[in-house]
Design a protein around this motif. Sequence first.
Motif, PDB file in Angstrom:
ATOM      1  N   LEU A   1      -1.788  10.049   3.687  1.00 38.93           N
ATOM      2  CA  LEU A   1      -1.158  10.823   4.748  1.00 38.93           C
ATOM      3  C   LEU A   1      -0.963  12.279   4.387  1.00 38.93           C
ATOM      4  O   LEU A   1      -0.694  13.097   5.240  1.00 38.93           O
ATOM      5  CB  LEU A   1       0.180  10.188   5.139  1.00 38.93           C
ATOM      6  CG  LEU A   1       0.037   8.924   5.977  1.00 38.93           C
ATOM      7  CD1 LEU A   1       1.392   8.350   6.297  1.00 38.93           C
ATOM      8  CD2 LEU A   1      -0.724   9.208   7.257  1.00 38.93           C
TER       9      LEU A   1
ATOM     10  N   SER B   1       0.801  -1.222   0.000  1.00 37.29           N
ATOM     11  CA  SER B   1       0.000   0.000   0.000  1.00 37.29           C
ATOM     12  C   SER B   1       0.834   1.272   0.000  1.00 37.29           C
ATOM     13  O   SER B   1       0.355   2.322   0.375  1.00 37.29           O
ATOM     14  CB  SER B   1      -0.935   0.003   1.210  1.00 37.29           C
ATOM     15  OG  SER B   1      -0.161   0.111   2.374  1.00 37.29           O
ATOM     16  N   GLN B   2       2.098   1.182  -0.422  1.00 40.89           N
ATOM     17  CA  GLN B   2       2.940   2.375  -0.305  1.00 40.89           C
ATOM     18  C   GLN B   2       2.420   3.551  -1.135  1.00 40.89           C
ATOM     19  O   GLN B   2       2.493   4.686  -0.710  1.00 40.89           O
ATOM     20  CB  GLN B   2       4.386   2.080  -0.665  1.00 40.89           C
ATOM     21  CG  GLN B   2       4.608   0.880  -1.520  1.00 40.89           C
ATOM     22  CD  GLN B   2       5.982   0.896  -2.140  1.00 40.89           C
ATOM     23  OE1 GLN B   2       6.586   1.936  -2.288  1.00 40.89           O
ATOM     24  NE2 GLN B   2       6.475  -0.263  -2.515  1.00 40.89           N
ATOM     25  N   LYS B   3       1.868   3.257  -2.310  1.00 37.63           N
ATOM     26  CA  LYS B   3       1.364   4.346  -3.155  1.00 37.63           C
ATOM     27  C   LYS B   3       0.219   5.087  -2.477  1.00 37.63           C
ATOM     28  O   LYS B   3       0.169   6.301  -2.468  1.00 37.63           O
ATOM     29  CB  LYS B   3       0.874   3.771  -4.500  1.00 37.63           C
ATOM     30  CG  LYS B   3       2.010   3.540  -5.478  1.00 37.63           C
ATOM     31  CD  LYS B   3       2.194   4.738  -6.409  1.00 37.63           C
ATOM     32  CE  LYS B   3       3.604   4.827  -6.986  1.00 37.63           C
ATOM     33  NZ  LYS B   3       3.946   3.766  -7.907  1.00 37.63           N
TER      34      LYS B   3
ATOM     35  N   LEU C   1      -0.377   5.217   0.604  1.00 40.83           N
ATOM     36  CA  LEU C   1       0.088   5.851   1.825  1.00 40.83           C
ATOM     37  C   LEU C   1       0.346   7.338   1.601  1.00 40.83           C
ATOM     38  O   LEU C   1      -0.042   8.181   2.405  1.00 40.83           O
ATOM     39  CB  LEU C   1       1.379   5.164   2.263  1.00 40.83           C
ATOM     40  CG  LEU C   1       2.030   5.718   3.501  1.00 40.83           C
ATOM     41  CD1 LEU C   1       1.500   4.955   4.695  1.00 40.83           C
ATOM     42  CD2 LEU C   1       3.524   5.591   3.424  1.00 40.83           C
ATOM     43  N   VAL C   2       0.976   7.640   0.479  1.00 41.73           N
ATOM     44  CA  VAL C   2       1.307   9.028   0.189  1.00 41.73           C
ATOM     45  C   VAL C   2       0.032   9.855   0.132  1.00 41.73           C
ATOM     46  O   VAL C   2      -0.110  10.888   0.770  1.00 41.73           O
ATOM     47  CB  VAL C   2       2.060   9.131  -1.155  1.00 41.73           C
ATOM     48  CG1 VAL C   2       2.242  10.576  -1.541  1.00 41.73           C
ATOM     49  CG2 VAL C   2       3.400   8.434  -1.056  1.00 41.73           C
TER      50      VAL C   2
END
Lengths: 290, 334, 276
Positions: free
Chosen positions: C270, C262-264, C266-267
């Motif tokens: 947040l 889910s890193q994409k 996350l940006v």
Amino acid sequence: MATRQTRTLARTMMAPAVIVLLIWMAVPLGMTIWFSFQNYSLINPMMTGFAGWGNYEYVIGDPSFTQALLNTLLLVGGVLLITVIGGTFLALLLDQPVWGQGILRILVISPFFVMPPVAALIWKNGFMHPGYGMLGHLYEALGLEPVDWFAQYPLFSVIVIVAWQWLPFATLILLTALQSLSEEQREAAEMDGANAVNRFRYIILPHMARAITIVILIQTIFLLGIFAEIRVTTGGGPGYASTNIAFLVFRTGILSNDIGAGSAGGVVAVIIANIVAIFLMRAVGKNLDA
Amino acid sequence: MGSITLEHVNKSFGEVEIIPDISLEIKDGEFVVFVGPSGCGKSTLLRLIAGLEDTSSGHIKLDGEDVTGAPPARRGLAMVFQSYALYPHMSVRDNIAFPLKMAKTPQAIIDQKVDYAARTLNLGSYLDRRPRALSGGQRQRVAIGRAIVREPKAFLFDEPLSNLDAALRVNMRLEITELHQQLKTTMIYVTHDQVEAMTMADRIVVLNAGNVEQFGSPLELYKKPANRFVAGFIGSPKMNFVDGPEAEKHKAHAIGVRPEHFTLSTTAGAGQWAGTVNVAEQLGSDTFLHVEVEGLGLMTVRTDGDQTFSHGDKVYLTPDANRIYRFDAAGLAL
Amino acid sequence: MARNVSVQTKTGFTILAWAVALLLFSPILWTIVTAFKTEAEAIAAPPTFLPLTFTLDNFFDVQDRSDYIKHAWNSILVSVGSTLLGLVIAIPAAWSMAFAPTKRTKDILMWMLSTKMMPAVGVLIPIYLIFRDLRLLDTVHGLTIIMTLINLPIIIWMLYTYFKEIPVDILEAARMDGAELWNEIVHVLVPMAIPGIASTLLLNVILAWNEAFWTITLTSGRAGTLTAFISSFSSPQGLFLAKLSAASLLAIAPILLLGWFSQKQLVRGLTFGAVK
């Protein structure tokens, strides 16, 4: 662009979210303010009644408050400095054509997903412990005296741990911003004879300015509330050497059971956070019409 | 049945009045086109009829029943959107079946109706595909299919062809006209393209700045434009306007001549107005000449495609005396 | 984005990037390898890299000593429960703000964001007292309520940015097709926004899982989540380094895996959609 009926429905549908958040915000905050003007201690139930500014005078006048405020500033400032500069550097590095970019991203982002107490305990025991921590081993291998980090540099050690957790966040956001810079713009600058330094100075940095602002603001919000890292490593000590405002409120209110003074500290924390919040809201709000 | 009546409909967004006051009567089974330049309020008017917007004042009646405050779901109308607005997560079959499912139609009848619509619109072999796997024209057909299964009181089309390429647009135009002949259901069609309006409509509503400029059959609008706006908007290429002394000769504030109503000559002096060819657009069947007429300015002239012209050629024009349109100072036809 | 660079340059950057990345990852790597060492090996000097004697005993010890499974279950209940509850409240609200915006929508969104910025310590004492009086201290449902309220602004914001990308035409088409609001949301909006809803769910599970203020201050034994579980290792008891590593690994592994996926999102989540 909708009918009255839709708008009425919309208001109804929004009501639960608005109401619960309103209660969540107003009730406890109102109570905190109320308590902050009361003599209220769980240890000494005889002490009751209106305290005026007494709690504030007690909290702010105490040397521990000045130290906690200074620690808060050092903690936030130190972590921001490390993460923004380090994040910019890392983002630029990860944006280069390198082998294994996908795995690199995963390695770099991972610390962010480590829960704060785990991060703190790994660093405390596995790395910074003078007897068996990795840094101790390293110092010994170099013929140096191992350092007892948490005893000698408690605040600095906390800063290192928190910076390690937040560096991935800064990197990821700055990398995302960097990748939204069009390749054509870079190429145009290259055609115009700009060298790498000038491209960074005049093209890349201005493009990332907004993302950097947002990184600073969001991190500040979270960093003001740093708690678990302090709780499981130093417990705020030695003395108040690594106590920030958040931890001071916890120490006063919950550990020492002085509700009145703890609440006054809480109000101060809210005021500090609000100052930052105003700037963040402006930055985010600008983007909202898009 | 599907007669639609608008009575003094007004729509304002805050201070801005999009539609000041419109009254219209659309008969059952009619194909009515709302046409006008962008921002004239034609789409807003359609959305008011659909119930997607509500009127600021006035009444909308369907078959005599007042539906002014009714939500779109209860009006029994179907709409085809410019963007097609297909449900991307549903197959073509489910897209078409959706309105029936919402109406809690028994599955057997849904299947029957979907099959019928698919056959009518040549969608049989695409029923199990997702919309994104279809071409623009096929998507448009699915949107129409979704509209016809409901057997609505009227169809509303909001610039349905503007996302298609030119060739496909002509085809779909014919298909929609045929569909109308087959179903004989009231259709309201919004477009900014006067060619679509002329070729498809039983009657055209020309809108400008939220006002009805004229409501009539295509030929009525062409032959007897009520004012200078309609005269300029209907017909392609556009009508040429002349004012000043030349208009006063015809006892008018301004006169208009359509490009196809000129007699053209290259013989010196053989015409009322002398001019120089600026650009000649040769289409093969016709040639459009942009002529700089001395003292009167640039005019468009339509001539047959047999003769060739080039920049700088001298030409002499005579407007057809019976087909000169005269307008007063307010722009109304005399 | 294929820029033409020489193989030397690429090799140079690759070495540098890997060196930095491994350095940053090293605490996690240390945790992973130490978790499988014996306690004696874990504190051996000089340290070993890979375990000489590979053992799983630490994991069993951790379970026996601190009941990992109970805490993990509490973490799952709180993080998933609060996110689902949050979605139920947030989906209608985000629908309203994305598709029927008014002049005040922007203010409401900003106000919701501002509640997220209120420092937890500012309300800790009243919440603690309220929870004490309502007997919600150290309960899973009490914690779930708090976690829902904390993450609700982020959930609404994320959904709002995803909903904004859905053409309003399609919802209007559903209205024309006879769908009432409930059907419009259930049959059209939600299926179309599934990727966005899934991202929101994922990110909020992660945030709730790692939340370490309320979970520590409002629980003691019964409702303790993994953050509380791991905090109980903060005072060393004899030989414990390998057990600490095993406990840490158990606490972070599930979310580390989810996080990688889910890193994409996350940006976006947040930064409240300010950086996409």
